[in-house]
Design a protein around this motif. Structure first.
Motif, PDB file in Angstrom:
ATOM      1  N   VAL A 194     -15.316  -1.043   2.584  1.00  0.00           N
ATOM      2  CA  VAL A 194     -14.944   0.277   1.843  1.00  0.00           C
ATOM      3  C   VAL A 194     -13.877   0.909   2.663  1.00  0.00           C
ATOM      4  N   ALA A 195     -12.776   0.118   3.173  1.00  0.00           N
ATOM      5  CA  ALA A 195     -11.795   0.635   3.944  1.00  0.00           C
ATOM      6  C   ALA A 195     -10.497   1.198   2.981  1.00  0.00           C
ATOM      7  N   TYR A 196     -10.389   0.854   1.805  1.00  0.00           N
ATOM      8  CA  TYR A 196      -9.616   1.369   0.818  1.00  0.00           C
ATOM      9  C   TYR A 196     -10.324   1.788  -0.459  1.00  0.00           C
ATOM     10  N   ARG A 197      -9.482   2.803  -0.747  1.00  0.00           N
ATOM     11  CA  ARG A 197     -10.113   3.588  -1.863  1.00  0.00           C
ATOM     12  C   ARG A 197      -9.129   3.807  -2.970  1.00  0.00           C
ATOM     13  N   MET A 198      -9.463   4.482  -4.061  1.00  0.00           N
ATOM     14  CA  MET A 198      -8.500   4.678  -5.251  1.00  0.00           C
ATOM     15  C   MET A 198      -9.275   6.228  -5.600  1.00  0.00           C
ATOM     16  N   VAL A 199      -8.232   6.969  -5.864  1.00  0.00           N
ATOM     17  CA  VAL A 199      -8.701   8.226  -6.489  1.00  0.00           C
ATOM     18  C   VAL A 199      -8.202   8.455  -8.132  1.00  0.00           C
ATOM     19  N   ILE A 200      -9.140   8.836  -8.833  1.00  0.00           N
ATOM     20  CA  ILE A 200      -8.974   8.687 -10.230  1.00  0.00           C
ATOM     21  C   ILE A 200      -9.322  10.019 -10.942  1.00  0.00           C
TER      22      ILE A 200
END
Length: 158
Positions: free
Chosen positions: A62-68
């Motif tokens: 969970v070091a990378y995320r996307m915002v949608i």
């Protein structure tokens, strides 16, 4: 594979975000986007300034995320709703959330500009007290007073 339930769209800078991700993270992100388009609800609602948007965990650590954002699809689409990718990137120092906020908050810039413009107008305006007084001509430097003859300050010693 089943038919997609949602259309897909992305902010132009979000596409650049995906390209900048490490290869293995980018592949996971694309897989997550595919799952979302096909009906997965594996995302969490955001609060605060990004209320109305959702975060998607990309990698197992969970070091990378996307915002949608789920939003109505354009009238020309065969779908009623679409998944709109706003940002993708590292969670470190909330970078992905800052990017998403900057991309979705144009009214903040307008408020800043209007506040600046208001200060400029106030600075350029004249005081109502100044209207009662006659306007002075262009300022001229004060006339120099003649200097007295130079006198020594010390008494000469003998």
């Amino acid at each position: 594979m089943s038919r997609a339930l949602f259309a897909f769209a992305a902010h132009p800078d979000a596409i650049a975000d995906l390209r900048q991700l490490p290869d293995e993270i980018r592949n996971l992100a694309l897989l997550e986007l595919q799952n979302l388009v096909h009906g997965s609800d594996d995302c969490l609602a955001l609060k605060g300034r990004l209320a109305g948007f959702h975060k998607v965990y990309v990698d197992p650590s969970v070091a990378y995320r996307m915002v949608i954002q789920f939003r109505p699809a354009p009238p020309t689409s065969t779908h009623k709703r679409e998944i709109y990718l706003v940002a993708a990137g590292s969670r470190k120092d909330y970078a992905v959330y800052r990017s998403a906020h900057l991309r979705t908050s144009p009214q903040q810039d307008v408020e800043t500009n209007s506040a600046t413009e208001a200060r400029v107008r106030a600075a350029r305006s004249r005081s109502s007290l100044a209207l009662d007084r006659p306007t002075a001509g262009p300022a001229s430097p004060p006339a120099a007073a003649p200097l007295p003859a130079a006198t020594p300050r010390k008494v000469p010693q003998r």
